[in-house]
Design a protein around this motif. Structure first.
Motif, short mmCIF file in Angstrom:
data_model
loop_
_atom_site.label_atom_id
_atom_site.label_comp_id
_atom_site.label_asym_id
_atom_site.label_seq_id
_atom_site.Cartn_x
_atom_site.Cartn_y
_atom_site.Cartn_z
N ASN A 72 -49.34 -19.73 22.41
CA ASN A 72 -50.35 -19.64 23.46
C ASN A 72 -51.21 -20.91 23.53
N TYR A 73 -50.77 -21.97 22.85
CA TYR A 73 -51.46 -23.26 22.79
C TYR A 73 -52.85 -23.16 22.17
N THR A 74 -52.98 -22.26 21.23
CA THR A 74 -54.16 -22.24 20.37
C THR A 74 -53.83 -23.14 19.18
N TYR A 75 -54.76 -24.00 18.85
CA TYR A 75 -54.58 -24.92 17.72
C TYR A 75 -55.38 -24.38 16.55
N LEU A 76 -54.71 -24.26 15.40
CA LEU A 76 -55.39 -23.82 14.19
C LEU A 76 -55.46 -24.98 13.21
N GLU A 77 -56.65 -25.23 12.71
CA GLU A 77 -56.85 -26.27 11.70
C GLU A 77 -57.28 -25.57 10.42
N ALA A 78 -56.50 -25.73 9.36
CA ALA A 78 -56.77 -25.09 8.07
C ALA A 78 -57.56 -26.04 7.18
N LYS A 79 -58.60 -25.51 6.55
CA LYS A 79 -59.42 -26.35 5.67
C LYS A 79 -59.82 -25.58 4.42
N GLY A 80 -59.63 -26.26 3.29
CA GLY A 80 -60.21 -25.81 2.03
C GLY A 80 -61.54 -26.54 1.94
N TYR A 81 -61.52 -27.74 1.37
CA TYR A 81 -62.70 -28.61 1.38
C TYR A 81 -62.76 -29.29 2.75
N TRP A 82 -63.96 -29.35 3.34
CA TRP A 82 -64.11 -29.94 4.67
C TRP A 82 -65.04 -31.13 4.59
N ALA A 83 -64.45 -32.31 4.47
CA ALA A 83 -65.19 -33.56 4.29
C ALA A 83 -65.94 -33.95 5.57
N PRO A 84 -67.02 -34.72 5.42
CA PRO A 84 -67.79 -35.17 6.59
C PRO A 84 -66.92 -35.91 7.62
N GLU A 85 -66.00 -36.75 7.16
CA GLU A 85 -65.15 -37.48 8.11
C GLU A 85 -64.23 -36.54 8.87
N ASP A 86 -63.85 -35.43 8.25
CA ASP A 86 -63.03 -34.43 8.95
C ASP A 86 -63.85 -33.69 10.00
N ARG A 87 -65.10 -33.42 9.70
CA ARG A 87 -65.98 -32.77 10.70
C ARG A 87 -66.19 -33.69 11.90
N ARG A 88 -66.41 -34.98 11.62
CA ARG A 88 -66.57 -35.95 12.73
C ARG A 88 -65.30 -36.00 13.56
N LYS A 89 -64.15 -35.99 12.90
CA LYS A 89 -62.87 -36.04 13.61
C LYS A 89 -62.74 -34.83 14.54
N ILE A 90 -63.04 -33.64 14.03
CA ILE A 90 -62.93 -32.43 14.85
C ILE A 90 -63.86 -32.52 16.06
N LEU A 91 -65.09 -32.98 15.87
CA LEU A 91 -66.01 -33.14 17.01
C LEU A 91 -65.46 -34.11 18.04
N ASN A 92 -64.90 -35.22 17.57
CA ASN A 92 -64.34 -36.21 18.50
C ASN A 92 -63.10 -35.68 19.22
N VAL A 93 -62.28 -34.92 18.53
CA VAL A 93 -61.10 -34.32 19.17
C VAL A 93 -61.56 -33.37 20.27
N LYS A 94 -62.54 -32.52 19.97
CA LYS A 94 -63.06 -31.57 20.97
C LYS A 94 -63.68 -32.32 22.16
N LYS A 95 -64.43 -33.37 21.87
CA LYS A 95 -65.08 -34.13 22.94
C LYS A 95 -64.04 -34.82 23.84
N SER A 96 -63.00 -35.35 23.22
CA SER A 96 -61.97 -36.06 23.98
C SER A 96 -60.98 -35.12 24.67
N ASN A 97 -60.92 -33.87 24.20
CA ASN A 97 -59.96 -32.90 24.74
C ASN A 97 -60.67 -31.57 24.98
#
Length: 144
Positions: A72-97
Motif C-alpha cells: 500500500n506504499y506505506t514505508y516502515l522505518e525500524a529503529k532500536g537506537y535513534w541517533a540525532p542524525e537519523d532524526r534529522r534525516k527522517i525530517l528531511n525525507v518527510k520535508k522533501s517527500n
C-alpha cells in the motif's frame, strides 16, 4: 536569496564595527592553528574581520532507502537506537517527500532522545506528525 552589494560607506562602517569587536575580545579561541595564522595575517595587514559570527544554511541531497515498503506504499522505518542524525534525516525525507506515508517502528519507543532530554522517541514523532508504534504493537491496518 541574494544580498545587495554594500556601498563603500557601509563596508567601512562594517569594518570599523568588526575591528572594534576584535579589539574588545583578544581571547578568540580558534579551531585550528591555520585559522589563528590567518587571523594574525589579517590583523597584520590591518584587515578587519569577524570570526565565526554567522551561520549559513545549506542542503546536501542524499538518497533514502526505507527499511520496508508495503504493497500500500506505506514505508516502515525500524529503529532500536535513534541517533540525532537519523532524526534529522527522517525530517528531511518527510520535508522533501510530503506525499509519502512514512511510519516509525521502535524497539523501545519510550527511550529518551538523549540522556539530558525528557523527550521520548514517541513524543518526538508526535511533535513532528510522524506515526509510530512499538514492534510488539504494529497495528494490523498499517500492514494491509
Amino acid at each position: 536569496m541574494t544580498k545587495k552589494k554594500t556601498s563603500e560607506e557601509e563596508s567601512l562602517e562594517w569594518a570599523k564595527k568588526a575591528y572594534a569587536k576584535l579589539k574588545e575580545s583578544k581571547n578568540i579561541k580558534f579551531r585550528s592553528k591555520l585559522e589563528e595564522q590567518i587571523a594574525s595575517l589579517l590583523e597584520g595587514l590591518g584587515v578587519s574581520y569577524e570570526y565565526e559570527t554567522e551561520k549559513l544554511s545549506y542542503t546536501i541531497e542524499h538518497n533514502y532507502t526505507p527499511d520496508f515498503v508495503l504493497p500500500n506504499y506505506t514505508y516502515l522505518e525500524a529503529k532500536g537506537y535513534w541517533a540525532p542524525e537519523d532524526r534529522r534525516k527522517i525530517l528531511n525525507v518527510k520535508k522533501s517527500n510530503p506525499e509519502i506515508d512514512l511510519r516509525m517502528v521502535f524497539q523501545a519507543p519510550y527511550n529518551t532522545i538523549s540522556k539530558k532530554s525528557k523527550t521520548t522517541y514517541a513524543k518526538w514523532c508526535e511533535k513532528h506528525d510522524i506515526p509510530w508504534t512499538s514492534y510488539h504493537n504494529i497495528p494490523l491496518d498499517w500492514l494491509i
